[in-house]
Design a protein around this motif. Structure first.
Motif, PDB file in Angstrom:
ATOM      1  N   ARG A  16      43.801  25.275  31.135  1.00 27.66           N
ATOM      2  CA  ARG A  16      45.047  25.530  30.406  1.00 27.66           C
ATOM      3  C   ARG A  16      46.225  24.771  31.034  1.00 27.66           C
ATOM      4  O   ARG A  16      47.016  24.149  30.333  1.00 27.66           O
ATOM      5  CB  ARG A  16      45.342  27.024  30.387  1.00 27.66           C
ATOM      6  CG  ARG A  16      46.623  27.354  29.639  1.00 27.66           C
ATOM      7  CD  ARG A  16      46.804  28.866  29.555  1.00 27.66           C
ATOM      8  NE  ARG A  16      47.957  29.185  28.744  1.00 27.66           N
ATOM      9  CZ  ARG A  16      49.129  29.551  29.239  1.00 27.66           C
ATOM     10  NH1 ARG A  16      49.293  29.650  30.546  1.00 27.66           N
ATOM     11  NH2 ARG A  16      50.126  29.819  28.437  1.00 27.66           N
ATOM     12  N   THR A  17      46.334  24.808  32.358  1.00 34.38           N
ATOM     13  CA  THR A  17      47.452  24.108  33.005  1.00 34.38           C
ATOM     14  C   THR A  17      47.314  22.597  32.863  1.00 34.38           C
ATOM     15  O   THR A  17      48.310  21.896  32.740  1.00 34.38           O
ATOM     16  CB  THR A  17      47.590  24.493  34.498  1.00 34.38           C
ATOM     17  OG1 THR A  17      46.383  24.198  35.177  1.00 34.38           O
ATOM     18  CG2 THR A  17      47.939  25.956  34.654  1.00 34.38           C
ATOM     19  N   ARG A  20      48.399  21.752  29.253  1.00 35.24           N
ATOM     20  CA  ARG A  20      49.859  21.864  29.115  1.00 35.24           C
ATOM     21  C   ARG A  20      50.583  20.710  29.812  1.00 35.24           C
ATOM     22  O   ARG A  20      51.524  20.149  29.273  1.00 35.24           O
ATOM     23  CB  ARG A  20      50.333  23.202  29.672  1.00 35.24           C
ATOM     24  CG  ARG A  20      49.939  24.371  28.805  1.00 35.24           C
ATOM     25  CD  ARG A  20      50.397  25.652  29.426  1.00 35.24           C
ATOM     26  NE  ARG A  20      51.852  25.617  29.575  1.00 35.24           N
ATOM     27  CZ  ARG A  20      52.653  26.574  29.177  1.00 35.24           C
ATOM     28  NH1 ARG A  20      52.159  27.645  28.613  1.00 35.24           N
ATOM     29  NH2 ARG A  20      53.948  26.477  29.353  1.00 35.24           N
ATOM     30  N   ASN A  24      52.867  17.916  27.931  1.00 33.36           N
ATOM     31  CA  ASN A  24      54.274  17.724  28.314  1.00 33.36           C
ATOM     32  C   ASN A  24      54.562  16.292  28.740  1.00 33.36           C
ATOM     33  O   ASN A  24      55.596  15.725  28.375  1.00 33.36           O
ATOM     34  CB  ASN A  24      54.658  18.684  29.440  1.00 33.36           C
ATOM     35  CG  ASN A  24      54.809  20.103  28.976  1.00 33.36           C
ATOM     36  OD1 ASN A  24      55.067  20.351  27.798  1.00 33.36           O
ATOM     37  ND2 ASN A  24      54.623  21.045  29.874  1.00 33.36           N
TER      38      ASN A  24
END
Length: 103
Positions: A16-17, A20, A24
């Motif tokens: 997930r990180t 993300r 970004n």
């Protein structure tokens, strides 16, 4: 206060990180390009970027504090695929990514 040993033994990022962070970083680069790219191509670029990061995760986490090295890796491993997908000049995309990423 964070001790030196804690900093170097940080846990690996979760999927997930990673997703993300990739989203970004591409968003910031795209914003600096001042170019409209359809949402489906942005999602495809994110998927490419995530796959490449997962393939080199150990090296990336080992060098997480060296933005210049990470940006160099991005230029070599990722920029060509995304530039061809988005139909932009690779050098222009690389400059935008470096400006956004800080490398």
């Amino acid at each position: 206060m964070r001790f030196e040993s804690e900093k170097h033994n940080a846990p690996r990022p979760t999927l997930r990180t990673i997703r993300r962070a990739c989203a970004n970083e591409l968003y910031r680069a795209l914003k600096r390009l001042k170019l409209h790219v359809p949402a489906d191509k942005v999602k495809e670029a994110e998927a490419i970027y995530v796959r490449k990061v997962i393939g080199h995760l150990e090296w990336i986490t080992d060098n997480r504090s060296d933005r210049s090295k990470l940006a160099d890796w991005w230029d070599e491993a990722v920029s060509e695929d995304i530039a061809s997908l988005w139909g932009v000049d690779r050098a222009r995309l690389s400059r935008a990514f470096r400006d956004a990423f800080g490398g």
